[in-house]
Design a protein around this motif. Structure first.
Motif, short mmCIF file in Angstrom:
data_model
loop_
_atom_site.label_atom_id
_atom_site.label_comp_id
_atom_site.label_asym_id
_atom_site.label_seq_id
_atom_site.Cartn_x
_atom_site.Cartn_y
_atom_site.Cartn_z
N LYS A 8 -1.19 -5.19 -13.36
CA LYS A 8 0.09 -5.75 -12.72
C LYS A 8 0.14 -4.81 -11.28
CE LYS A 8 4.57 -7.86 -12.32
NZ LYS A 8 5.61 -8.07 -13.13
N VAL A 9 0.01 -5.21 -10.17
CA VAL A 9 0.07 -4.36 -8.80
C VAL A 9 0.85 -5.04 -7.98
CG1 VAL A 9 -2.41 -3.62 -9.42
CG2 VAL A 9 -2.14 -5.38 -7.80
N THR A 10 1.50 -4.25 -7.25
CA THR A 10 2.30 -4.71 -5.83
C THR A 10 1.53 -4.35 -4.82
OG1 THR A 10 4.32 -4.40 -7.28
CG2 THR A 10 4.32 -4.33 -4.69
N ILE A 11 1.29 -5.26 -3.89
CA ILE A 11 0.52 -4.91 -2.47
C ILE A 11 1.64 -5.11 -1.63
CG2 ILE A 11 -1.39 -5.65 -1.04
CD1 ILE A 11 -2.66 -6.70 -3.82
N CYS A 16 3.34 -6.33 8.49
CA CYS A 16 4.50 -6.99 8.66
C CYS A 16 5.48 -6.71 7.66
CB CYS A 16 3.89 -8.47 8.48
SG CYS A 16 3.53 -8.99 6.71
N GLY A 17 5.18 -5.96 6.51
CA GLY A 17 6.05 -5.50 5.30
C GLY A 17 6.21 -6.50 4.25
N GLU A 18 5.32 -7.64 4.10
CA GLU A 18 5.34 -8.54 3.32
C GLU A 18 4.71 -8.08 1.83
OE1 GLU A 18 5.94 -12.14 1.61
OE2 GLU A 18 6.40 -11.84 3.66
N THR A 19 5.61 -8.56 0.70
CA THR A 19 4.83 -7.68 -0.64
C THR A 19 4.27 -9.06 -1.27
OG1 THR A 19 7.18 -8.05 -1.63
CG2 THR A 19 6.61 -5.92 -0.36
N THR A 34 -7.74 -8.29 -8.03
CA THR A 34 -6.87 -9.36 -8.09
C THR A 34 -7.32 -10.42 -7.25
OG1 THR A 34 -5.83 -8.48 -6.18
CG2 THR A 34 -4.91 -7.79 -8.21
N GLY A 35 -8.36 -10.38 -6.61
CA GLY A 35 -8.79 -11.42 -5.58
C GLY A 35 -8.23 -11.49 -4.53
N PHE A 36 -7.33 -10.54 -4.18
CA PHE A 36 -6.22 -10.60 -2.88
C PHE A 36 -7.37 -10.10 -1.52
CE2 PHE A 36 -3.59 -8.35 0.44
CZ PHE A 36 -2.66 -9.59 0.43
N LYS A 37 -7.31 -10.94 -0.63
CA LYS A 37 -8.02 -10.74 0.46
C LYS A 37 -7.48 -10.43 1.88
CE LYS A 37 -11.86 -12.12 -1.35
NZ LYS A 37 -12.47 -11.13 -2.10
N GLN A 38 -6.31 -11.24 2.16
CA GLN A 38 -5.52 -10.63 3.37
C GLN A 38 -4.10 -11.25 3.23
OE1 GLN A 38 -7.78 -12.70 6.47
NE2 GLN A 38 -6.51 -14.19 6.76
N CYS A 39 -3.34 -10.80 4.05
CA CYS A 39 -1.93 -10.93 4.24
C CYS A 39 -1.64 -12.20 5.05
CB CYS A 39 -1.16 -9.96 4.81
SG CYS A 39 0.67 -10.14 5.16
N LEU A 40 -0.51 -12.80 5.02
CA LEU A 40 0.07 -14.09 5.74
C LEU A 40 -0.26 -13.73 7.42
CD1 LEU A 40 2.99 -15.01 3.75
CD2 LEU A 40 0.70 -15.97 3.65
N CYS A 41 -0.25 -12.70 7.88
CA CYS A 41 -0.34 -12.13 9.34
C CYS A 41 -1.46 -11.80 9.63
CB CYS A 41 0.78 -10.83 9.32
SG CYS A 41 0.30 -9.36 8.66
N ASP A 42 -2.66 -12.15 8.73
CA ASP A 42 -3.94 -11.84 9.09
C ASP A 42 -4.57 -10.50 8.84
OD1 ASP A 42 -4.43 -14.81 9.45
OD2 ASP A 42 -4.28 -14.51 11.50
N PHE A 47 -3.01 -1.83 3.76
CA PHE A 47 -1.98 -2.19 2.51
C PHE A 47 -1.76 -0.79 1.79
CE2 PHE A 47 -4.82 -6.00 3.15
CZ PHE A 47 -3.96 -6.81 3.45
N SER A 48 -0.68 -0.90 1.16
CA SER A 48 -0.01 0.14 0.13
C SER A 48 -0.32 -0.70 -1.11
CB SER A 48 1.19 0.73 0.20
OG SER A 48 1.18 1.17 1.52
N ILE A 49 -1.10 -0.19 -2.18
CA ILE A 49 -1.23 -0.77 -3.21
C ILE A 49 -0.65 0.19 -4.66
CG2 ILE A 49 -2.97 -1.82 -5.19
CD1 ILE A 49 -4.72 -2.12 -2.47
N GLN A 50 0.17 -0.43 -5.32
CA GLN A 50 0.78 0.58 -6.11
C GLN A 50 0.56 -0.33 -7.70
OE1 GLN A 50 5.10 1.07 -5.86
NE2 GLN A 50 4.52 3.27 -5.93
#
Length: 53
Positions: A8-11, A16-19, A34-42, A47-50
């Motif tokens: 489990k990770v928190t990105i 923009c500060g979205e988590t 995780t398959g994560f590609k981009q934030c809602l702000c494009d 990113f900070s990944i923990q």
């Protein structure tokens, strides 16, 4: 697949500060996919990944 293979990770977006809290699978190099590609702000690079316990 054993449960220990999941992680489990928190990105957090540094623009923009979205988590996002996501679950992913460990890859052979020890990272988490995780398959994560981009934030809602494009944002797709800053990113900070923990990893969560």
């Amino acid at each position: 697949m054993p449960k220990s293979q999941r992680a489990k990770v928190t990105i957090r977006c540094n623009v923009c500060g979205e988590t996002f809290t996501l679950r992913g699978r460990r890859d052979p190099s020890g990272g988490v996919d995780t398959g994560f590609k981009q934030c809602l702000c494009d944002n797709d690079k800053h990113f900070s990944i923990q990893e969560e316990p």
